[in-house]
Each structure stands twice: as structure tokens, then as C-alpha cells.
Design a protein around this motif. Structure first.
Motif, PDB file in Angstrom:
ATOM      1  N   ARG A  22     116.473 106.625  94.275  1.00  0.00           N
ATOM      2  CA  ARG A  22     115.074 106.652  93.824  1.00  0.00           C
ATOM      3  C   ARG A  22     114.387 107.949  94.243  1.00  0.00           C
ATOM      4  O   ARG A  22     113.604 108.528  93.485  1.00  0.00           O
ATOM      5  CB  ARG A  22     114.294 105.446  94.354  1.00  0.00           C
ATOM      6  N   TYR A  23     114.670 108.406  95.455  1.00  0.00           N
ATOM      7  CA  TYR A  23     114.072 109.661  95.915  1.00  0.00           C
ATOM      8  C   TYR A  23     114.468 110.817  94.998  1.00  0.00           C
ATOM      9  O   TYR A  23     113.637 111.656  94.624  1.00  0.00           O
ATOM     10  CB  TYR A  23     114.518 109.961  97.349  1.00  0.00           C
ATOM     11  N   LEU A  24     115.754 110.884  94.627  1.00  0.00           N
ATOM     12  CA  LEU A  24     116.216 111.952  93.756  1.00  0.00           C
ATOM     13  C   LEU A  24     115.588 111.852  92.372  1.00  0.00           C
ATOM     14  O   LEU A  24     115.206 112.870  91.782  1.00  0.00           O
ATOM     15  CB  LEU A  24     117.741 111.908  93.634  1.00  0.00           C
ATOM     16  N   GLU A  25     115.472 110.638  91.858  1.00  0.00           N
ATOM     17  CA  GLU A  25     114.915 110.467  90.524  1.00  0.00           C
ATOM     18  C   GLU A  25     113.452 110.910  90.455  1.00  0.00           C
ATOM     19  O   GLU A  25     112.970 111.311  89.388  1.00  0.00           O
ATOM     20  CB  GLU A  25     115.039 109.002  90.087  1.00  0.00           C
ATOM     21  N   TYR A  26     112.754 110.860  91.568  1.00  0.00           N
ATOM     22  CA  TYR A  26     111.355 111.291  91.607  1.00  0.00           C
ATOM     23  C   TYR A  26     111.193 112.684  92.216  1.00  0.00           C
ATOM     24  O   TYR A  26     110.075 113.103  92.532  1.00  0.00           O
ATOM     25  CB  TYR A  26     110.508 110.280  92.371  1.00  0.00           C
ATOM     26  N   GLY A  27     112.301 113.421  92.354  1.00  0.00           N
ATOM     27  CA  GLY A  27     112.211 114.818  92.737  1.00  0.00           C
ATOM     28  C   GLY A  27     112.120 115.105  94.219  1.00  0.00           C
ATOM     29  O   GLY A  27     111.826 116.242  94.627  1.00  0.00           O
ATOM     30  N   LYS A  28     112.392 114.110  95.053  1.00  0.00           N
ATOM     31  CA  LYS A  28     112.376 114.338  96.506  1.00  0.00           C
ATOM     32  C   LYS A  28     113.654 115.066  96.933  1.00  0.00           C
ATOM     33  O   LYS A  28     114.701 114.953  96.300  1.00  0.00           O
ATOM     34  CB  LYS A  28     112.271 113.010  97.261  1.00  0.00           C
ATOM     35  N   LYS A  29     113.563 115.776  98.048  1.00  0.00           N
ATOM     36  CA  LYS A  29     114.708 116.536  98.545  1.00  0.00           C
ATOM     37  C   LYS A  29     115.266 115.866  99.798  1.00  0.00           C
ATOM     38  O   LYS A  29     114.553 115.644 100.779  1.00  0.00           O
ATOM     39  CB  LYS A  29     114.312 117.978  98.837  1.00  0.00           C
ATOM     40  N   ILE A  30     116.577 115.558  99.727  1.00  0.00           N
ATOM     41  CA  ILE A  30     117.270 114.868 100.813  1.00  0.00           C
ATOM     42  C   ILE A  30     118.254 115.825 101.464  1.00  0.00           C
ATOM     43  O   ILE A  30     119.219 116.271 100.838  1.00  0.00           O
ATOM     44  CB  ILE A  30     118.021 113.628 100.301  1.00  0.00           C
ATOM     45  N   LYS A  31     118.028 116.141 102.720  1.00  0.00           N
ATOM     46  CA  LYS A  31     118.933 117.008 103.468  1.00  0.00           C
ATOM     47  C   LYS A  31     120.048 116.162 104.077  1.00  0.00           C
ATOM     48  O   LYS A  31     119.782 115.181 104.784  1.00  0.00           O
ATOM     49  CB  LYS A  31     118.170 117.715 104.587  1.00  0.00           C
ATOM     50  N   MET A  32     121.287 116.527 103.810  1.00  0.00           N
ATOM     51  CA  MET A  32     122.419 115.797 104.344  1.00  0.00           C
ATOM     52  C   MET A  32     122.983 116.541 105.551  1.00  0.00           C
ATOM     53  O   MET A  32     123.139 117.762 105.536  1.00  0.00           O
ATOM     54  CB  MET A  32     123.505 115.631 103.287  1.00  0.00           C
ATOM     55  N   VAL A  33     123.277 115.781 106.598  1.00  0.00           N
ATOM     56  CA  VAL A  33     123.788 116.332 107.852  1.00  0.00           C
ATOM     57  C   VAL A  33     125.171 115.738 108.094  1.00  0.00           C
ATOM     58  O   VAL A  33     125.337 114.513 108.116  1.00  0.00           O
ATOM     59  CB  VAL A  33     122.843 115.993 109.016  1.00  0.00           C
ATOM     60  N   GLU A  34     126.155 116.608 108.276  1.00  0.00           N
ATOM     61  CA  GLU A  34     127.531 116.128 108.462  1.00  0.00           C
ATOM     62  C   GLU A  34     127.777 115.694 109.899  1.00  0.00           C
ATOM     63  O   GLU A  34     127.335 116.336 110.846  1.00  0.00           O
ATOM     64  CB  GLU A  34     128.524 117.219 108.087  1.00  0.00           C
ATOM     65  N   THR A  35     128.470 114.589 110.046  1.00  0.00           N
ATOM     66  CA  THR A  35     128.901 114.106 111.347  1.00  0.00           C
ATOM     67  C   THR A  35     130.356 113.668 111.243  1.00  0.00           C
ATOM     68  O   THR A  35     130.798 113.185 110.196  1.00  0.00           O
ATOM     69  CB  THR A  35     128.033 112.933 111.839  1.00  0.00           C
TER      70      THR A  35
END
Length: 248
Positions: free
Chosen positions: A214-227
Motif C-alpha cells: 500500500r505504501y508503494l502504491e501511494y508513492g511512499k519510499k521504503i528503505k530496506m536494510v540488509e541483515t
């Protein structure tokens, strides 16, 4: 010299009693305490948060946390997902960053959470609406398992898409792509979380049943952190047996 303003950071643990695969799992005993209480204590013991809360609609969970000295909030509405449950709870709070801790994951890795929260202190942090974790998948059955949500990112580690299907599709096997599993621990800016709460579900989220779409569909930016740390969730009675052994 002007010191930087410290973000107010809280952890929220959404907790439903019912679960389709393992009903009542959060109240199952894990060496003398319910799973939800073990998770709450683990979050507190990281020392990363100004406050930690469990938010639930269950009397059993509410009483278990409260009677053991924990902070717990009762949901006033029915919710389809954990993000909505958290959003209702924090709507009136003066906070900056809200970290969603899964109630069925009592083995919290502090270093992974530190890395997740640090992205909000780095250069360019203003463009990050929320951050989440990913970990490499190496076994083919893990990659094809629809219960493992996969994520692909751009060259700055912002999420492009999440899917239960193996993405990218390996048409050219010589490309040697690394597949990543999305670990469902989120650090939200409060504003992004409240937008999620107020915006309706769209088709891609409905099809995949993955709320972060939903965040992506509304243009939000999600930062992914590798672990490199694998999450240990309790989704089945077999998982609980593994958790009991690990706790020993």
C-alpha cells in the motif's frame, strides 16, 4: 553549537489472540511466560526505545501484559492488519518514529533494529517514509515458498516491489541474482503510518495480501536494510517447540 533534535522513538507490538495457523499462539508458554510477554521484555531490554507498548483487542493478552508490569493499549476498533492497529494507538501521541515489533518473534536482534533506526539519522533521511529489513535467501524452496515475501530494491536500497512470487523471475539463470526475504519489522515515520491508516487498500495489496505494498502504491519510499540474522517467528506448534529449545 546547536545539538540535533533526538527523534522520539517508540516500539509498538500489535497482538491478536486469534491466528489462522496457530490460534492463541501469543499466549502459549515459553519457559514460564507467554510468548507475547517474552517479546515485550525483549523489546524493552534492547534499550533502543523511549517507550514500548503492546496494543491488543484481547482481554487475555491485555491482562497478561498489564499484570506483569508492562505497558498495554486496548484497541477500540476492529483491524485487518497490525499497521492499522498501531496507527489507532499512536494517533494522539507526540512521537516521530514508530517501530512495529512482531508479537510472535521473541528473539529480537538488537543490532538489526539499530541498523534500521540509524537510517533516520543519515544523510538523505528526509526522503524515507519507513524502513524495513531484508535477509538473503539461498535455498530454492525458501525462494519459491509463498509464505516468504520477497523484495526487490533499486540501487539505493529503496523497495521497488514485494511479492510472494519469486522476484525477479530467473529467465537468465547466469545472472546469479540474490533473492531477499522481507522481514516484517517496520520503522515508520508517524506521518506515513497515519496516511496508511486513512488510505484505502488498492488492487496490488489486495492481490498479494502484503500490507507494505500500500505504501508503494501511494508513492511512499521504503528503505530496506540488509541483515544476516534470520527472523524466528512462532507461526506453528513446531515453531514453538524450536523456540523452547532455543530459549534453553
Amino acid at each position: 553549537m546547536t545539538l540535533p533534535v533526538k527523534n522520539q522513538i517508540i516500539a509498538m507490538i500489535p497482538a491478536r489472540y486469534e491466528a489462522s495457523r496457530f490460534p492463541g499462539k501469543l499466549m502459549k508458554d515459553l519457559h514460564g511466560k507467554p510468548v507475547i510477554l517474552r517479546t515485550y521484555e525483549a523489546a524493552v531490554n534492547t534499550g533502543l526505545f523511549d517507550e514500548v507498548y503492546v496494543v491488543t483487542d484481547s482481554d487475555k493478552i491485555f491482562d497478561a501484559v498489564l499484570n506483569n508490569g508492562g505497558q498495554v493499549i486496548r484497541s477500540q476498533k476492529e483491524h485487518e492488519c497490525g499497521s492499522d492497529r498501531i496507527a489507532e494507538a499512536v494517533e494522539g501521541m507526540d512521537v516521530d518514529i514508530v517501530l512495529n515489533v512482531q508479537g510472535d518473534e521473541p528473539f529480537i536482534d538488537k543490532k538489526s533494529l539499530e541498523k534500521l533506526l540509524q537510517v533516520f539519522e543519515q544523510d538523505g533521511a528526509e526522503e524515507i517514509d519507513l524502513a524495513s529489513l531484508k535477509t538473503p535467501l539461498t535455498e530454492s524452496d525458501e525462494i519459491t515458498n509463498p509464505n516468504n515475501v520477497k523484495v526487490i530494491t533499486d540501487n539505493k536500497d529503496f523497495a521497488l516491489y514485494f511479492s510472494r512470487f519469486p522476484i525477479p523471475y530467473p529467465r537468465d539463470t547466469s545472472a546469479r541474482v540474490t533473492y531477499f526475504k522481507h522481514i516484517g519489522i517496520y520503522a515508520f515515520r508517524k506521518s506515513a503510518l497515519m496516511d496508511f491508516y486513512r488510505l484505502p487498500m488498492l488492487q496490488l495489496e489486495a492481490a498479494e495480501k502484503i500490507e507494505c505494498i500500500r505504501y508503494l502504491e501511494y508513492g511512499k519510499k521504503i528503505k530496506m536494510v540488509e541483515t544476516g540474522v534470520k527472523s524466528i517467528g512462532i507461526d506453528t506448534p513446531e515453531d514453538l517447540e524450536k523456540a523452547l529449545k532455543l530459549f534453553n
